[in-house]
Scaffold this motif. Structure first.
Motif, PDB file in Angstrom:
ATOM      1  N   ILE A 113      61.064  34.987  53.462  1.00  0.00           N
ATOM      2  CA  ILE A 113      60.065  35.969  52.765  1.00  0.00           C
ATOM      3  C   ILE A 113      60.241  37.390  53.578  1.00  0.00           C
ATOM      4  O   ILE A 113      60.584  38.296  52.799  1.00  0.00           O
ATOM      5  CB  ILE A 113      58.788  35.524  53.539  1.00  0.00           C
ATOM      6  CG1 ILE A 113      58.245  34.040  52.721  1.00  0.00           C
ATOM      7  CG2 ILE A 113      57.760  36.510  53.087  1.00  0.00           C
ATOM      8  CD1 ILE A 113      56.952  33.677  52.844  1.00  0.00           C
ATOM      9  N   GLY A 116      62.991  39.337  52.144  1.00  0.00           N
ATOM     10  CA  GLY A 116      62.781  39.761  50.770  1.00  0.00           C
ATOM     11  C   GLY A 116      63.561  38.776  49.737  1.00  0.00           C
ATOM     12  O   GLY A 116      63.895  39.127  48.781  1.00  0.00           O
TER      13      GLY A 116
ATOM     14  N   MET B   1      58.041  42.510  45.887  1.00  0.00           N
ATOM     15  CA  MET B   1      58.141  41.125  46.246  1.00  0.00           C
ATOM     16  C   MET B   1      57.572  40.876  47.828  1.00  0.00           C
ATOM     17  O   MET B   1      56.638  39.963  47.771  1.00  0.00           O
ATOM     18  CB  MET B   1      59.741  40.913  46.404  1.00  0.00           C
ATOM     19  CG  MET B   1      60.173  39.571  46.217  1.00  0.00           C
ATOM     20  SD  MET B   1      59.749  39.024  44.759  1.00  0.00           S
ATOM     21  CE  MET B   1      58.750  37.310  45.218  1.00  0.00           C
ATOM     22  N   LEU B   2      58.134  41.557  48.606  1.00  0.00           N
ATOM     23  CA  LEU B   2      57.539  41.199  49.830  1.00  0.00           C
ATOM     24  C   LEU B   2      55.954  41.644  49.994  1.00  0.00           C
ATOM     25  O   LEU B   2      55.444  40.822  50.715  1.00  0.00           O
ATOM     26  CB  LEU B   2      58.396  42.048  51.061  1.00  0.00           C
ATOM     27  CG  LEU B   2      58.100  42.030  52.428  1.00  0.00           C
ATOM     28  CD1 LEU B   2      58.041  40.519  52.913  1.00  0.00           C
ATOM     29  CD2 LEU B   2      58.931  42.630  53.426  1.00  0.00           C
ATOM     30  N   GLU B   5      54.025  38.957  48.868  1.00  0.00           N
ATOM     31  CA  GLU B   5      53.806  37.762  50.013  1.00  0.00           C
ATOM     32  C   GLU B   5      52.966  37.962  50.776  1.00  0.00           C
ATOM     33  O   GLU B   5      52.085  37.326  51.405  1.00  0.00           O
ATOM     34  CB  GLU B   5      55.427  37.533  50.253  1.00  0.00           C
ATOM     35  CG  GLU B   5      56.453  37.264  49.319  1.00  0.00           C
ATOM     36  CD  GLU B   5      55.970  35.775  48.714  1.00  0.00           C
ATOM     37  OE1 GLU B   5      55.352  34.989  49.252  1.00  0.00           O
ATOM     38  OE2 GLU B   5      56.511  35.490  47.650  1.00  0.00           O
ATOM     39  N   VAL B   9      49.497  36.037  52.247  1.00  0.00           N
ATOM     40  CA  VAL B   9      49.389  35.517  53.365  1.00  0.00           C
ATOM     41  C   VAL B   9      47.964  36.019  53.959  1.00  0.00           C
ATOM     42  O   VAL B   9      47.090  35.131  54.436  1.00  0.00           O
ATOM     43  CB  VAL B   9      50.510  36.153  54.498  1.00  0.00           C
ATOM     44  CG1 VAL B   9      50.049  36.167  55.779  1.00  0.00           C
ATOM     45  CG2 VAL B   9      51.593  35.560  53.911  1.00  0.00           C
ATOM     46  N   THR B 325      55.152  45.428  58.591  1.00  0.00           N
ATOM     47  CA  THR B 325      54.769  44.263  57.843  1.00  0.00           C
ATOM     48  C   THR B 325      53.601  43.753  58.234  1.00  0.00           C
ATOM     49  O   THR B 325      52.608  43.347  57.988  1.00  0.00           O
ATOM     50  CB  THR B 325      55.855  43.248  57.795  1.00  0.00           C
ATOM     51  OG1 THR B 325      57.225  43.818  57.944  1.00  0.00           O
ATOM     52  CG2 THR B 325      55.885  42.263  56.810  1.00  0.00           C
ATOM     53  N   ILE B 326      53.373  43.645  59.749  1.00  0.00           N
ATOM     54  CA  ILE B 326      52.314  42.998  60.565  1.00  0.00           C
ATOM     55  C   ILE B 326      50.951  43.808  60.033  1.00  0.00           C
ATOM     56  O   ILE B 326      49.875  43.602  59.851  1.00  0.00           O
ATOM     57  CB  ILE B 326      52.586  42.859  61.988  1.00  0.00           C
ATOM     58  CG1 ILE B 326      53.794  41.945  62.275  1.00  0.00           C
ATOM     59  CG2 ILE B 326      51.262  42.244  62.655  1.00  0.00           C
ATOM     60  CD1 ILE B 326      53.730  40.540  61.848  1.00  0.00           C
ATOM     61  N   GLN B 329      49.861  43.192  56.710  1.00  0.00           N
ATOM     62  CA  GLN B 329      49.073  42.063  56.535  1.00  0.00           C
ATOM     63  C   GLN B 329      47.636  42.259  56.974  1.00  0.00           C
ATOM     64  O   GLN B 329      46.833  41.714  56.235  1.00  0.00           O
ATOM     65  CB  GLN B 329      49.887  41.147  57.569  1.00  0.00           C
ATOM     66  CG  GLN B 329      49.386  39.599  57.393  1.00  0.00           C
ATOM     67  CD  GLN B 329      50.008  38.588  58.528  1.00  0.00           C
ATOM     68  OE1 GLN B 329      50.827  38.891  58.950  1.00  0.00           O
ATOM     69  NE2 GLN B 329      49.079  37.871  58.800  1.00  0.00           N
TER      70      GLN B 329
END
Lengths: 235, 405
Positions: A113, A116, B1-2, B5, B9, B325-326, B329
């Motif tokens: 993930i 990517g 995409m990411l 995701e 989450v 990313t964190i 999230q």
């Protein structure tokens, strides 16, 4: 031997604890080639955890240089290190460190993930690695529903899913009984025989003996570095 | 995409703690519901006032006495409007204006054994068409009766009810007492409804001369003079004409301070709106405070959540999650919590407004702008109060986080 996977030059790590500076790693020169199976040993306080964190790109050295798979990583930023961890290293931890609420499959997919990789390819690759560790039938189970050995195999599958240059295992059998320990070590041996470079950190002599080479640390320096004379297939 | 995701989450984390998520967002839900229902009430009140002022006539100018000023200083005496002013406006405006004076006060009225307290309005017959007062029974009083100071009365729609519930038709020709003075009822009006603070249905209309000399004891001074044009487009012209005539009547040079005010109903509307908006703003800010408190609740729980999930954050970082990313999230998580709370809150606010309309009979209007603003605001709260916990999560050292028990 083949390509160099790990090369460190005068690697040092100092911590400042109050007024005192702790020199955890005091200059380690180490080279590990592709396809090796190395056990890093040492008593607590020897600096092996600190060394492993640097090898695993979780920490940066105070001084010295570190090349991983040909790339100088000791000077990289935090986010660049995250990318290196994601693509070049597979971690296996003593306490498994799986996400308890996610299925085995999702746990194995996690590195992909962050890399990517698209959903379909991700599932295929994760499924393949779970099959490799013999858990094809338990993909939809969550970690709390699994035994310790099964959890560690999920973790191994997760470590392999990005096809890393280096599989780094930190006391992988520390939380397992002797039978499951043996299973995991057999698994790691098999992976190594298939060409996977593995570095395992342990303080158990019989675990270290499964590896082909042992590096002993003491007081932040390499004390001994030798090949295991007799390689047993079972512990 | 990411990104997709990571959103999955985040939503997964909310779903995993359903009860906690609900309790956490309750503050936001209540805050948004309060904002929505308060704004709906305010909008409803405003619309009904607008409607009422519309009913008062958009083509009517009101002339009221003003303070006489001398060099910016009040001379202490209030000017007067008299019937002769009204007559001058009527006669010299060359048919532009229809004019009606008003002198009014509340008086005790009696009919047989019933008593009531009503607004007595002394005026001209021109008053009735000006405000679209239609008859239910009988007739209006006429100019001759104004001239002759006759004791005749036209009753508002609610008055017969107050006088023992006698039917409108049966009251015609009957005698009622206004402040002890006998009046003949000549007409009863149709229902009109409220017009701002005026309740024409409770009023009793009598000739202005009768009011001045027989009821109010020789009071010359008028409360106001109304002047209506045929259409609202003529108001500007009428304004100038009235100003000119009134200045001549009161001997005030052009350019000097006038001792009267000319206002139209939109001025009244503006004054009313100002008051209304101040009030609405006050209520909305109280509701806003509860949103703020809700936001603090979100931050609190997010901080707890970050601490609780330290290990998870460590694992994610070890496996390649970057700081951003964190951060993303956890930000998405608090944003989603607040926005969901906002949506539920809009629904609850809508329901509350509906209940107020149904049971308290208050007018409410759910403005799309209010819904949008409330949602945007709750999302903003989510971002603002989510940023600190998310940053804390993003900054975690993976080595420390992985060892966290």
């Amino acid at each position: 031997m083949n390509d160099v996977i790990i090369r460190t030059e005068g690697l040092q790590k100092h911590y400042v604890l109050g007024a005192e500076t702790v020199r955890a790693v005091r200059g380690v020169d180490l080279t590990i080639h592709s396809g090796e199976f190395v056990a890093i040993m040492g008593p607590s306080g020897s600096g092996k955890s600190t060394f492993m964190n640097m090898i695993g790109c979780l920490d940066t050295p105070t001084a010295g240089k570190y090349w991983l798979d040909g790339q100088l990583v000791s000077t990289l930023s935090e986010d660049e290190l995250a990318r290196v961890r994601n693509q070049a290293i597979g971690f296996v931890f003593q306490t498994f460190n799986l996400l308890p609420r996610a299925t085995a499959l999702h746990n194995v997919e996690l590195p992909l993930i962050y890399a990517g990789v698209g959903g379909k390819e991700r599932r295929e690759r994760a499924t393949e690695k779970l099959r490799l560790v013999g858990l094809a039938d338990r993909m939809d189970h969550k970690p709390p529903e699994m035994s310790g050995g099964q959890r560690q195999r999920v973790a191994v599958a997760r470590a392999l899913v990005n096809e890393p240059a280096l599989l780094l295992a930190d006391e992988p059998t520390g939380n397992l009984d002797s039978t499951t320990s043996e299973e995991i070590m057999v698994q790691l041996r098999a992976l190594n025989e298939a060409g996977q470079t593995i570095v395992i950190v342990t303080h158990e002599r019989d675990i270290a003996e499964v590896a082909r080479r042992q590096v002993h640390l003491r007081d932040g320096l390499i004390e001994r570095d030798f090949l295991n004379s007799t390689v047993e297939t079972t512990v | 995409m990411l990104i997709l995701e990571i959103i999955m989450v985040s939503l997964g984390a909310i779903r995993a703690n359903v009860m906690r998520s609900i309790l956490t967002t309750l503050g936001i839900v209540i805050g948004v519901a309060a904002v929505i229902s308060v704004v709906a009430l305010g909008e409803g009140a405003q619309a009904s006032v607008e409607q009422q002022i519309e009913r008062m006539g958009t083509n009517v100018l009101t002339i009221r006495p003003g303070q006489q000023m001398w060099g910016g200083v009040s001379r202490g005496e209030t000017s007067q409007l008299s019937v002769s002013d009204a007559e001058a406006l009527r006669d010299r405006s060359e048919g532009l204006l229809s004019v009606a004076p008003e002198v009014s006060s509340r008086q005790q009225i009696a009919y047989l054994r019933w008593n009531s307290n009503n607004q007595i309005v002394g005026t001209w017959p021109d008053y009735f068409p000006m405000y679209d007062h239609a008859l239910q029974a009988g007739r209006y009083f006429n100019r001759g009766e104004v001239q002759g100071r006759r004791r005749v009365a036209v009753l508002g729609y609610n008055v017969p009810e107050a006088l023992g519930g006698t039917s409108a038709g049966a009251l015609i020709g009957q005698t009622i007492q206004v402040r002890g003075v006998p009046f003949e009822v000549v007409g009863v009006l149709q229902e009109k409804g409220e017009a701002a603070w005026i309740r024409p249905d409770d009023q009793i209309f009598i000739p202005v001369s009768t009011a001045q000399y027989r009821v109010f004891g020789g009071r010359e001074r008028l409360n106001s003079i109304y002047a209506a044009t045929a259409s609202p487009q003529q108001l500007d012209q009428a304004f100038g004409v009235i100003d000119r005539i009134m200045r001549r009547e009161h001997r005030i040079r052009p350019g000097a301070e006038a001792d009267f005010n000319i206002r139209n109903s939109s001025d009244l509307l503006a004054t009313f709106n100002e008051t209304n908006q101040t009030f609405a703003l006050l209520l909305a800010s109280i509701a806003g405070v509860s949103l703020l408190v809700g936001g603090i609740g979100i931050m609190n729980i997010m901080l707890v959540s970050v601490t609780e999930r330290t290990r998870e954050i460590g694992v994610r970082k070890a496996l390649g999650a970057t700081r951003r990313t964190i951060l993303f999230q956890f930000l998405v998580e608090s944003l989603a919590l607040c926005t969901l709370g906002g949506i539920v809150g809009v629904g609850a606010g809508y329901g509350a407004a509906e209940l107020l309309t149904r049971f308290a009979e208050w007018d409410t209007i759910i403005a799309p702008a209010a819904v949008f603003t409330a949602l945007a605001f709750s999302a903003g709260v989510g971002l603002f109060f989510g940023i600190l916990p998310a940053q804390r999560a993003a900054k975690l050292d993976p080595i420390v986080a992985l060892r966290y028990e």
